[in-house]
Design a protein around this motif. Structure first.
Motif, short mmCIF file in Angstrom:
data_model
loop_
_atom_site.label_atom_id
_atom_site.label_comp_id
_atom_site.label_asym_id
_atom_site.label_seq_id
_atom_site.Cartn_x
_atom_site.Cartn_y
_atom_site.Cartn_z
N THR A 160 19.26 7.81 61.64
CA THR A 160 19.37 7.97 63.03
C THR A 160 20.20 9.10 63.61
N ARG A 163 18.96 15.22 62.96
CA ARG A 163 17.75 15.31 64.39
C ARG A 163 16.43 15.89 62.97
N LEU A 166 15.22 11.85 63.62
CA LEU A 166 15.16 11.33 65.12
C LEU A 166 13.53 12.39 64.89
N ILE A 167 12.70 13.02 64.78
CA ILE A 167 11.94 13.85 64.52
C ILE A 167 10.89 12.80 64.11
N GLN A 169 11.52 9.45 63.22
CA GLN A 169 11.53 8.05 64.17
C GLN A 169 10.03 8.26 65.27
N LEU B 94 13.12 5.33 71.78
CA LEU B 94 14.20 6.08 71.65
C LEU B 94 14.69 6.28 72.88
N LEU B 102 14.29 16.41 71.30
CA LEU B 102 12.48 15.96 71.15
C LEU B 102 11.97 17.44 71.30
#
Lengths: 312, 235
Positions: A160, A163, A166-167, A169, B94, B102
């Motif tokens: 969470t 970076r 995030l990628i 997820q 997200l 992203l």
């Protein structure tokens, strides 16, 4: 009360260990859409590697090194095995992991033999952490809990707050789009597979000596881990967490309950004179079956699992 | 004269076993808006996907002088090709902000565009910064996916049917957004079915039929050429 608290503590300890295994499995599943049948084999390798390393360098070194070695091995398997099989579809991938599980078991037979190895809890962890009424709670179980919770927090923060998290997820649901945005998704796959197997290896390191390190351990825990992933919902980390704790508790509680079918009948005012095997069955005896019963019930009444997103 | 930004020569593309593109030739200059028109199923989207390395293809696709065929999608993106797919493909769980993050190819990237530029172009995105992408309206999702690709600082951006299913007002907004992007020297390949927006903003147009280019010219040329419109575009 005493029974309840001790069972709860044991259940949570076992449940957290299950989560360490199922979290990797469910992450790999939601990312690549393939159930890794060999996941529990990495758990077994973690235990054996830890045993081997600890005979030379002690448990502390094993705790650090064994998961890394298992994770590296997992990454290599993904890069040079699974990725090649991926081209031929999911069935090929499934068969690949299935074969890998057998391969690992045979290798373990060859290297360490068919019987269990003497992987013991280190002496400094012998002893009692605290005593609850008359039952003692061993230090090592406390240590297992500590490692599991630490891993849980680390995993949460990684997913969470960073970076790369995030990628990961984003790649869970739309890998093609993530790649079109310029992220190296095959590399992310490899890292997730390596990370997931490293977690399985870590579970093996701390579980192998708490239980028993033998060639059948992968098969024994593997089926339970699948139950966890199905009950929690394929691909859901939160679901895997809840299901791990649930099944951990069900198993520890049921082992301690001596309630039998005859007792149950008596509750409803029926006296069973007949002392057949069925009538004498107790919850304890049913304990190994309960997780599977739960899985069947979930599949009938809520096929996507407790928290799963997809209908399959 | 230097080579155009994108040069496609004799491109053949395949979806599984079916042969979809039969020798496509196409060029896009620096800072040019080019539209690729045609009915459904003629291979417009496949052309864009082939440039992105997402379908099997042979022939030649040169971008800034480098051959793209044989490269992986993330590699192609890193060379400066942006792609906005037809289904938008935002990350529904997200937030708007995370979606935009992203789009950046690395944490330290400094491109032409900042998050604040995006919010200035579409104030609505700023308002919904912490909302999950999945609950945005269709128009908002389209803005988000356009901005997300821009965050990657592409030199060429390929946009597949950005106006599909959007209200006329939003279509107008998308059109002025594309003009704004072009001003900064970015080339645009607009894959469209609607003639109006394409005639409005493009400098040149290509019309596709049955897997190859059947017309190439300016908007004025296409307006004059009723035969092409009748045969390849109008329903």
């Amino acid at each position: 009360m005493e029974f309840f608290l001790i069972s709860l503590l044991n259940g949570v300890t076992y449940g957290l260990l299950l989560f360490m295994l199922s979290s990797g499995l469910t992450l790999i599943f939601s990312m690549m859409g393939v159930l890794n049948f060999a996941h529990a084999s990495f758990y077994m390798l973690g235990a054996y590697f830890a045993y081997q390393i600890s005979t030379y360098l002690g448990f502390g070194a094993a705790l650090l090194v064994a998961p890394l070695v298992v994770g590296a091995l997992g990454a290599v398997v993904e890069r040079y095995g699974l990725r090649k099989a991926h081209r031929f579809g999911h069935v090929a991938e499934l068969l690949f992991t299935f074969g890998l599980a057998f391969l690992v078991e045979e290798i373990v037979h060859l290297v360490w033999g068919k019987s269990s190895v003497d992987y013991k809890i280190p002496e400094y962890f012998d002893g009692t952490l605290f005593t609850l009424f008359s039952t003692s709670f061993p230090i090592y179980k406390g240590f297992m809990m500590l490692v599991s919770v630490g891993m849980l927090v680390a995993l949460y923060l990684l997913l969470t707050r960073t970076r790369i998290g995030l990628i990961i997820q984003a790649a869970l649901s739309k890998p093609d789009m993530v790649q079109a945005l310029g992220h190296d998704v095959p590399k992310i796959f490899m890292l997730v597979f390596g990370g997931g197997t490293a977690l399985a290896g870590l579970a093996g390191v701390i579980g192998g000596n708490a239980f028993i390190t033998e060639p059948g351990m992968a098969a024994a825990v593997g089926s339970i881990v699948f139950v966890v992933v199905v009950v929690g919902g394929m691909g859901s980390l939160a679901g895997a967490f809840v299901a791990s704790l649930l099944i951990g508790c069900i198993q520890t509680f049921s082992v301690g309950i001596t309630f039998s079918v005859t007792d149950l009948a008596a509750l409803f005012g029926v006296r069973l004179e007949d002392s057949s095997a069925v009538a004498r069955l107790t919850v304890t005896q049913l304990a190994p079956v309960l997780p599977y019963l739960l899985m069947v019930a979930i599949l009938i009444f809520r096929p996507r699992g407790l928290m799963g997103a997809r209908e399959s | 004269m230097s080579e155009p930004m994108l040069v496609i020569r004799d491109l053949h593309g395949y979806y599984g076993k079916s042969h979809v593109l039969h020798g496509v030739n196409l060029e896009i200059g620096q800072g040019e808006i080019v539209s690729l028109l045609g009915r459904n199923g003629v291979g417009r989207s496949t052309t864009a996907k082939a440039v992105m390395g997402m379908v099997a293809a042979r022939g030649s696709i040169r971008f800034k002088g480098q051959e793209l065929l044989g490269r992986k999608p993330h590699d192609i993106a890193r060379l400066g090709v942006g792609y906005v797919p037809e289904n938008r493909d935002i990350f529904p769980d997200l937030t708007v902000k995370q979606n935009l993050m992203l789009g950046m190819k690395s944490a330290r990237q400094k491109g032409r565009w900042s998050m604040d530029d995006m919010y200035a172009l579409f104030p609505r995105l700023k308002e919904r910064e912490n909302t999950p992408g999945g609950v945005l309206s269709g128009g908002e999702q389209q803005m988000l996916t356009l901005c997300r690709t821009l965050m990657g600082d592409p030199d060429l951006i390929m946009i597949d049917e950005p106006t599909e299913g959007l209200a006329p007002k939003i279509v107008e907004l998308v059109g002025s957004f594309l003009k704004e992007v072009e001003k900064r020297g970015i080339s645009i390949l607009l894959v469209e079915q609607k003639l109006a927006i394409a005639l409005d903003i493009s400098e040149r147009l290509y019309v596709m039929g049955h897997g190859h280019i059947v017309f190439e010219g300016t908007p004025a040329d296409l307006k004059d050429n009723e035969a092409v419109r009748k045969e390849w575009l109008e329903v």
